[in-house]
Scaffold this active site. Sequence first.
Site, PDB file in Angstrom:
ATOM      1  N   LYS A 199       0.867  -1.187   0.000  1.00  0.00           N
ATOM      2  CA  LYS A 199       0.000   0.000   0.000  1.00  0.00           C
ATOM      3  C   LYS A 199       0.895   1.226   0.000  1.00  0.00           C
ATOM      4  O   LYS A 199       1.421   1.629   1.025  1.00  0.00           O
ATOM      5  CB  LYS A 199      -0.907  -0.010   1.240  1.00  0.00           C
ATOM      6  CG  LYS A 199      -2.273   0.675   1.032  1.00  0.00           C
ATOM      7  CD  LYS A 199      -2.218   2.146   0.734  1.00  0.00           C
ATOM      8  CE  LYS A 199      -1.884   2.960   1.967  1.00  0.00           C
ATOM      9  NZ  LYS A 199      -1.913   4.447   1.672  1.00  0.00           N
ATOM     10  N   GLU A 201       9.788   1.971  10.822  1.00  0.00           N
ATOM     11  CA  GLU A 201      10.811   3.008  10.680  1.00  0.00           C
ATOM     12  C   GLU A 201      10.057   4.328  10.666  1.00  0.00           C
ATOM     13  O   GLU A 201       9.313   4.624   9.729  1.00  0.00           O
ATOM     14  CB  GLU A 201      11.603   2.785   9.395  1.00  0.00           C
ATOM     15  CG  GLU A 201      12.874   3.606   9.323  1.00  0.00           C
ATOM     16  CD  GLU A 201      12.750   4.761   8.363  1.00  0.00           C
ATOM     17  OE1 GLU A 201      12.703   5.909   8.850  1.00  0.00           O
ATOM     18  OE2 GLU A 201      12.699   4.531   7.153  1.00  0.00           O
ATOM     19  N   CYS A 240      13.528  11.357   6.556  1.00  0.00           N
ATOM     20  CA  CYS A 240      13.485  11.011   7.979  1.00  0.00           C
ATOM     21  C   CYS A 240      14.870  10.945   8.593  1.00  0.00           C
ATOM     22  O   CYS A 240      15.034  11.147   9.795  1.00  0.00           O
ATOM     23  CB  CYS A 240      12.741   9.693   8.187  1.00  0.00           C
ATOM     24  SG  CYS A 240      13.386   8.323   7.199  1.00  0.00           S
ATOM     25  N   GLU A 299       9.676  17.095  14.653  1.00  0.00           N
ATOM     26  CA  GLU A 299      10.110  16.788  13.290  1.00  0.00           C
ATOM     27  C   GLU A 299       9.353  17.706  12.330  1.00  0.00           C
ATOM     28  O   GLU A 299       8.146  17.561  12.147  1.00  0.00           O
ATOM     29  CB  GLU A 299       9.831  15.318  12.949  1.00  0.00           C
ATOM     30  CG  GLU A 299      10.266  14.938  11.543  1.00  0.00           C
ATOM     31  CD  GLU A 299       9.876  13.524  11.164  1.00  0.00           C
ATOM     32  OE1 GLU A 299      10.691  12.837  10.527  1.00  0.00           O
ATOM     33  OE2 GLU A 299       8.751  13.105  11.501  1.00  0.00           O
TER      34      GLU A 299
END
Length: 485
Positions: free
Chosen positions: A181, A256, A290, A388
């Site tokens: 997906k 992750e 990331c 973040e």
Amino acid sequence: MTTTFETGPGQLFIGGQWREAVDGARTEVTDPATGQVITTVAEAGAADVDAAVRAARETFDAGEWAGLSGRERGRVLHRVAELIRENAEEIAALESLDVGKPITLARAVDVTNAANDYEHFAALAHSLDGAVRDVPMNALAYTRREAIGVVAAITPFNFPLILAGSKIGPALAAGNTVVHKPADETPLSALRMARLFKEAGVPDGVVNVVTGAGPVAGEALLRHPGVDKVAFTGSTAVGRHVTSTAGEALKPVTVELGGNAAHLVFEDADLENAVGAVIKAFVFNTGQFCMGGPRLLVARPVYATLLGILAEAVPGVPVGDPRDPATVVGPMAGEKHLRKVEEYVDLARKEGGRIVCGGERLDLGGGFYYKPTVVADLPNDSRVIQDEIFGPVLTVQPFDSEDEAVALANSTPYGLAAGVQTGSLARAHRVAARLQAGIVWVNDWAMLDPAVPFGGVKASGFGREYGPEALAAYTKVKSVVVSLD
């Protein structure tokens, strides 16, 4: 502009066949460089996800893939890598169009690394072996590594091609089947790869692709009882939900998640080399990385000097049309990502932060562009430093000692990556050992290879992708004990 696929206009790929969603729903895909719709793709619902999982389950149970030797699976995966290279220009252009990724970056990083991913795991496919264990009874005891079953691979918008390969590659090498997906914003390379898998000789039902929204298609896939393992890359907030939901069903997961890496520059660093690494670390992929380095920590003796160099150098980084080979920084992947960056820079101003350079949108043909931005003079507890941001924003803080540098680096909830700039080999090893991160780079940034595992600690997730560690994560261990009496 409409992109048409040879096998159908953005359909679902289930059991080796292309099909529309059961309810006929479709969703738009936008070009981040212009803000214009480029195509539509099928939007899967729960019934479509169920069909994909059933196809994967039937294929796995029939042994059409897991029943092959590792060497045979490796040959097919080698062919996948070859086809990626043979179609490199088309795939790079598609990734650039879909994500807003500079075409030079798409060619050199995304397509190259994706091919390397499948090649690496092709080589590891026949290395799955067990071990004979010495036991005190009169018996032969040994272990086997076997495929887990059906793997749900849920991937994000920023590196669609690479982050799919980091999951699908080891999953297939170990003998599993997959339902992929992709992010609803960036599904195009996943559909193109489905065609390549089929062309490479991957049996029908081994890889299935369902495009659609995370809360619908992703949730249905996550909760499906026919899924045996979940591999997810995305935000920490969604990762918590993925982990808890999979945990309810006692399914293994690899997650992750978010990152907010610190980049430490000591006074003995080569500043010319450090500046290049610092800029690369926060503008790479428009900051939508990331493992990017958005937090710069600088030894006080060189703090003012380095800040001055950045003030001059960062505005010169080429920002523009991702189709231009000279472009280094393209647009954000979508309007919502651009607004998030704006909100954090506005917050920095309110908290007394000094905008060294950047700090505003760029009006380039209606796309989602933001100037690379450097912010100084913020307190460490500022959300701009702790959160973040996931955009081309760099915060800069001074430190007075090695202990303070390490404490600042470890002060956020995240622990995916970190970097150290120093001329001292002893300091490099000493500091790297103390940093709470899954990967630490010394005197450069983003040195990645499929042989080197990466993943997070703390709120950045758990489990590892790449390397033999990733392959092992897509297997289960069975012990066999044979009586010799």
